[in-house]
Design a protein around this motif. Structure first.
Motif, PDB file in Angstrom:
ATOM      1  N   SER B 112       4.743  -0.703  46.069  1.00 42.37           N
ATOM      2  CA  SER B 112       4.939  -1.541  44.895  1.00 42.37           C
ATOM      3  C   SER B 112       4.485  -0.777  43.660  1.00 42.37           C
ATOM      4  O   SER B 112       3.552   0.025  43.713  1.00 42.37           O
ATOM      5  CB  SER B 112       4.099  -2.811  45.043  1.00 42.37           C
ATOM      6  OG  SER B 112       3.992  -3.475  43.806  1.00 42.37           O
ATOM      7  N   PHE B 114       2.801  -2.035  41.532  1.00 42.29           N
ATOM      8  CA  PHE B 114       1.429  -2.525  41.334  1.00 42.29           C
ATOM      9  C   PHE B 114       0.386  -1.470  41.714  1.00 42.29           C
ATOM     10  O   PHE B 114      -0.663  -1.389  41.099  1.00 42.29           O
ATOM     11  CB  PHE B 114       1.161  -3.770  42.198  1.00 42.29           C
ATOM     12  CG  PHE B 114       1.654  -5.064  41.632  1.00 42.29           C
ATOM     13  CD1 PHE B 114       2.965  -5.200  41.194  1.00 42.29           C
ATOM     14  CD2 PHE B 114       0.825  -6.173  41.549  1.00 42.29           C
ATOM     15  CE1 PHE B 114       3.426  -6.407  40.686  1.00 42.29           C
ATOM     16  CE2 PHE B 114       1.281  -7.387  41.042  1.00 42.29           C
ATOM     17  CZ  PHE B 114       2.580  -7.502  40.612  1.00 42.29           C
ATOM     18  N   THR B 115       0.634  -0.724  42.776  1.00 51.26           N
ATOM     19  CA  THR B 115      -0.344   0.310  43.168  1.00 51.26           C
ATOM     20  C   THR B 115       0.169   1.718  42.880  1.00 51.26           C
ATOM     21  O   THR B 115      -0.614   2.602  42.559  1.00 51.26           O
ATOM     22  CB  THR B 115      -0.709   0.215  44.668  1.00 51.26           C
ATOM     23  OG1 THR B 115       0.494   0.158  45.430  1.00 51.26           O
ATOM     24  CG2 THR B 115      -1.551  -1.007  44.956  1.00 51.26           C
ATOM     25  N   ALA B 116       1.489   1.935  42.979  1.00 55.72           N
ATOM     26  CA  ALA B 116       2.011   3.301  42.849  1.00 55.72           C
ATOM     27  C   ALA B 116       1.751   3.905  41.466  1.00 55.72           C
ATOM     28  O   ALA B 116       1.318   5.054  41.352  1.00 55.72           O
ATOM     29  CB  ALA B 116       3.512   3.331  43.165  1.00 55.72           C
ATOM     30  N   SER B 119      -2.261   4.462  40.674  1.00 58.53           N
ATOM     31  CA  SER B 119      -2.909   5.537  41.427  1.00 58.53           C
ATOM     32  C   SER B 119      -2.418   6.911  40.991  1.00 58.53           C
ATOM     33  O   SER B 119      -3.167   7.878  41.011  1.00 58.53           O
ATOM     34  CB  SER B 119      -2.710   5.335  42.930  1.00 58.53           C
ATOM     35  OG  SER B 119      -1.355   5.352  43.264  1.00 58.53           O
ATOM     36  N   ARG B 120      -1.173   7.013  40.554  1.00 62.02           N
ATOM     37  CA  ARG B 120      -0.649   8.302  40.096  1.00 62.02           C
ATOM     38  C   ARG B 120      -1.316   8.775  38.810  1.00 62.02           C
ATOM     39  O   ARG B 120      -1.384   9.964  38.523  1.00 62.02           O
ATOM     40  CB  ARG B 120       0.847   8.200  39.847  1.00 62.02           C
ATOM     41  CG  ARG B 120       1.652   8.419  41.094  1.00 62.02           C
ATOM     42  CD  ARG B 120       3.092   8.104  40.820  1.00 62.02           C
ATOM     43  NE  ARG B 120       3.970   8.753  41.772  1.00 62.02           N
ATOM     44  CZ  ARG B 120       4.114   8.405  43.028  1.00 62.02           C
ATOM     45  NH1 ARG B 120       3.386   7.425  43.519  1.00 62.02           N
ATOM     46  NH2 ARG B 120       4.964   9.049  43.813  1.00 62.02           N
ATOM     47  N   GLY B 122      -4.435   8.486  38.049  1.00 63.82           N
ATOM     48  CA  GLY B 122      -5.811   8.892  38.296  1.00 63.82           C
ATOM     49  C   GLY B 122      -6.816   7.811  37.922  1.00 63.82           C
ATOM     50  O   GLY B 122      -8.004   7.943  38.200  1.00 63.82           O
ATOM     51  N   PHE B 124      -8.901   4.475  38.401  1.00 61.66           N
ATOM     52  CA  PHE B 124      -9.402   3.896  39.658  1.00 61.66           C
ATOM     53  C   PHE B 124      -8.744   2.543  39.912  1.00 61.66           C
ATOM     54  O   PHE B 124      -8.811   1.644  39.069  1.00 61.66           O
ATOM     55  CB  PHE B 124     -10.924   3.725  39.594  1.00 61.66           C
ATOM     56  CG  PHE B 124     -11.694   5.013  39.652  1.00 61.66           C
ATOM     57  CD1 PHE B 124     -11.045   6.253  39.655  1.00 61.66           C
ATOM     58  CD2 PHE B 124     -13.079   5.007  39.708  1.00 61.66           C
ATOM     59  CE1 PHE B 124     -11.760   7.446  39.709  1.00 61.66           C
ATOM     60  CE2 PHE B 124     -13.803   6.193  39.765  1.00 61.66           C
ATOM     61  CZ  PHE B 124     -13.145   7.415  39.753  1.00 61.66           C
ATOM     62  N   ASN B 125      -8.147   2.400  41.077  1.00 63.11           N
ATOM     63  CA  ASN B 125      -7.451   1.162  41.409  1.00 63.11           C
ATOM     64  C   ASN B 125      -8.350  -0.069  41.324  1.00 63.11           C
ATOM     65  O   ASN B 125      -7.894  -1.144  40.948  1.00 63.11           O
ATOM     66  CB  ASN B 125      -6.858   1.257  42.820  1.00 63.11           C
ATOM     67  CG  ASN B 125      -5.526   1.958  42.812  1.00 63.11           C
ATOM     68  OD1 ASN B 125      -4.528   1.399  42.373  1.00 63.11           O
ATOM     69  ND2 ASN B 125      -5.489   3.200  43.264  1.00 63.11           N
ATOM     70  N   TYR B 126      -9.618   0.099  41.690  1.00 60.94           N
ATOM     71  CA  TYR B 126     -10.491  -1.078  41.730  1.00 60.94           C
ATOM     72  C   TYR B 126     -11.060  -1.421  40.357  1.00 60.94           C
ATOM     73  O   TYR B 126     -11.949  -2.258  40.244  1.00 60.94           O
ATOM     74  CB  TYR B 126     -11.602  -0.904  42.774  1.00 60.94           C
ATOM     75  CG  TYR B 126     -12.468   0.297  42.585  1.00 60.94           C
ATOM     76  CD1 TYR B 126     -13.505   0.281  41.654  1.00 60.94           C
ATOM     77  CD2 TYR B 126     -12.265   1.465  43.310  1.00 60.94           C
ATOM     78  CE1 TYR B 126     -14.299   1.379  41.460  1.00 60.94           C
ATOM     79  CE2 TYR B 126     -13.057   2.580  43.130  1.00 60.94           C
ATOM     80  CZ  TYR B 126     -14.071   2.525  42.196  1.00 60.94           C
ATOM     81  OH  TYR B 126     -14.847   3.641  42.001  1.00 60.94           O
ATOM     82  N   PHE B 128      -8.716  -2.295  37.983  1.00 61.75           N
ATOM     83  CA  PHE B 128      -7.594  -3.018  37.377  1.00 61.75           C
ATOM     84  C   PHE B 128      -7.763  -4.524  37.487  1.00 61.75           C
ATOM     85  O   PHE B 128      -7.973  -5.060  38.566  1.00 61.75           O
ATOM     86  CB  PHE B 128      -6.277  -2.615  38.046  1.00 61.75           C
ATOM     87  CG  PHE B 128      -5.689  -1.356  37.468  1.00 61.75           C
ATOM     88  CD1 PHE B 128      -4.682  -1.436  36.517  1.00 61.75           C
ATOM     89  CD2 PHE B 128      -6.180  -0.114  37.836  1.00 61.75           C
ATOM     90  CE1 PHE B 128      -4.157  -0.285  35.955  1.00 61.75           C
ATOM     91  CE2 PHE B 128      -5.658   1.048  37.276  1.00 61.75           C
ATOM     92  CZ  PHE B 128      -4.644   0.965  36.333  1.00 61.75           C
ATOM     93  N   ALA B 206       7.813   7.364  41.092  1.00 66.91           N
ATOM     94  CA  ALA B 206       8.133   7.735  42.477  1.00 66.91           C
ATOM     95  C   ALA B 206       9.500   8.405  42.631  1.00 66.91           C
ATOM     96  O   ALA B 206       9.826   8.904  43.702  1.00 66.91           O
ATOM     97  CB  ALA B 206       8.034   6.548  43.441  1.00 66.91           C
ATOM     98  N   PHE B 245      -9.076  13.213  35.729  1.00 62.97           N
ATOM     99  CA  PHE B 245      -7.801  12.986  36.424  1.00 62.97           C
ATOM    100  C   PHE B 245      -6.634  12.852  35.421  1.00 62.97           C
ATOM    101  O   PHE B 245      -5.591  13.481  35.573  1.00 62.97           O
ATOM    102  CB  PHE B 245      -7.872  11.710  37.275  1.00 62.97           C
ATOM    103  CG  PHE B 245      -8.613  11.845  38.583  1.00 62.97           C
ATOM    104  CD1 PHE B 245      -8.774  13.075  39.215  1.00 62.97           C
ATOM    105  CD2 PHE B 245      -9.130  10.715  39.208  1.00 62.97           C
ATOM    106  CE1 PHE B 245      -9.444  13.184  40.437  1.00 62.97           C
ATOM    107  CE2 PHE B 245      -9.794  10.805  40.434  1.00 62.97           C
ATOM    108  CZ  PHE B 245      -9.958  12.043  41.039  1.00 62.97           C
ATOM    109  N   PHE B 249      -3.235  14.802  35.552  1.00 61.08           N
ATOM    110  CA  PHE B 249      -2.115  14.102  36.218  1.00 61.08           C
ATOM    111  C   PHE B 249      -1.058  13.569  35.244  1.00 61.08           C
ATOM    112  O   PHE B 249       0.046  13.241  35.654  1.00 61.08           O
ATOM    113  CB  PHE B 249      -2.634  12.916  37.050  1.00 61.08           C
ATOM    114  CG  PHE B 249      -3.555  13.299  38.180  1.00 61.08           C
ATOM    115  CD1 PHE B 249      -3.477  14.556  38.779  1.00 61.08           C
ATOM    116  CD2 PHE B 249      -4.502  12.392  38.655  1.00 61.08           C
ATOM    117  CE1 PHE B 249      -4.324  14.903  39.827  1.00 61.08           C
ATOM    118  CE2 PHE B 249      -5.352  12.740  39.702  1.00 61.08           C
ATOM    119  CZ  PHE B 249      -5.272  13.989  40.287  1.00 61.08           C
TER     120      PHE B 249
END
Lengths: 253, 253
Positions: B112, B114-116, B119-120, B122, B124-126, B128, B206, B245, B249
């Motif tokens: 999704s 939502f995460t892709a 994370s690309r 850099g 931190f997902n946690y 968001f 992606a 990051f 990135f």
């Protein structure tokens, strides 16, 4: 060349067509074993459908990435991760190290527990605050910062997805996780978690034996479920549509 | 029987092995065309690799789901969605309707945005907070509730992923989105968005021509990028690791 490949939540069954090609075209294939858990036999199946010798990459191999980087300088290396490719920060560290060494990096994303579990419950994805990781606690390690993050979500009317720490290839058991949450509440007194709190627990999400149970903590604890991987959602107040969804999509106790 | 199948972000290339089997074993295959955008030619490629006649499902076909439900009562039906299977509430509505009609439903999750995208970058997902959808605005439709949600994330020190509305098979252009955010700020005066605000914009995440740009709004606007699909991240204050990051990135302007 380094491919970082998330294979999703179903083991070899959730590999994508493009990922399969990338693995088959690799000289060296690592399979990461410490940030999450793939279904049993994933390692063996992957070896058989790709025809590759797979190397298990434990925490040490990933965090002191010299071996992977050295190989990727001269060969085509694939690094396989359960779930999504980059949701764990450590995988972006590996990516950074590779880029700094002039290595071409390709990312292959896949499904993540971050979206798969919430959406299956029927809770609205756009009502979720930050994801929390719940660690094992010890006498001298009891991080109340975890509770504070859950509390922050709660007072903001956000749902919280709580991921459970891993040990010996299993996630923390659901009852241990719920006990820790209750103990944290007792120390902080935020008045958000008690035995009557409504939660949703998910087990083996996306696998054939997926199980999702919704209910008060006391009722979920009484079920004594020991499946792994497990994770928990601590919902904010549900809206009418979410209540309708949860009633149908989850096993309600 | 109804399969709800998320095919991820790469068109037919991100179909999983199990999904491909499910589609090939279906009598009727729908391809959903209104909640998100697949790479060009996905429809034609899908038809050729599965050997199935695909039916395009527009908003009306999905929301008044009678036709799909009627077919799924007596046949094996697959319903293909770009990205993840259930991140749009409307797909859980379809699932609910099917279950109420006694139809067996299988969910096939996938990557999704939502995460892709997060994370690309850099980030931190946690960190968001809830994801926001930014709609097209009109003279009599200017929903400041959108701004209020972004504001809530910002004051909580959470990053915000902002998804852009679709029209005519394209997402809103990035400059239009940034203009709307600035206009919302002018009306609400929360002091969180101006031309010097640091943002990250992602395009075609992606896909082979993925492009991620990080910089101040004024500099991103000057690039006049018209790629679609596009989305935006409005970050909270970056930590040291995120700064490292993002510098490597993203294309930094």
């Amino acid at each position: 060349m380094l491919n970082i490949i998330g294979i999703g939540l179903r083991g070899y069954k959730s590999i994508t067509l493009e990922q399969l090609d990338a693995i088959k075209n690799s000289d060296i294939v690592y399979f990461e074993t410490y940030t999450s858990i793939s279904p049993e036999n994933t390692f063996d199946y992957l070896r058989s459908i790709t025809g590759k010798k797979l190397i298990k990459a434990d925490r040490n191999t990933v965090e002191s990435s010299n071996e992977i980087i050295k190989n990727a300088l001269n060969s085509n290396v694939s690094f396989i991760v359960t779930g999504d490719a980059l949701t764990a920060t450590t995988h972006n560290e590996l990516r950074l190290e590779a880029i700094k060494n002039g290595i071409d990096v390709k990312i292959f994303e896949n499904a993540s527990i971050f979206t798969a579990f919430p959406s299956r419950t029927g809770l609205f994805n756009y009502r979720f605050g930050p994801v929390i990781s719940l660690p094992f606690i010890y006498e001298n390690f009891f991080p109340l910062s975890v509770y504070d993050k859950i509390y922050k979500n709660y007072v903001n009317d956000f749902h919280t997805l709580i991921l459970l720490d891993l040990k010996n290839g299993q996630t923390m058991e659901i009852n241990e996780a719920l006990d820790i949450l209750i103990k944290m509440e007792e120390k902080r007194n935020g008045n958000i978690i008690n035995y009557d709190t409504f939660i949703i627990a998910g087990f083996n999400i996306a696998r054939e034996d997926e199980y999702i149970i919704a209910g008060h903590i006391k009722d979920v604890i009484n079920k004594k479920i020991s499946m792994s991987p497990a994770s928990i959602i601590l919902p904010a107040k549900l809206n009418d549509k979410e209540i309708e969804f949860v009633k149908i999509f989850c096993d309600n106790v």
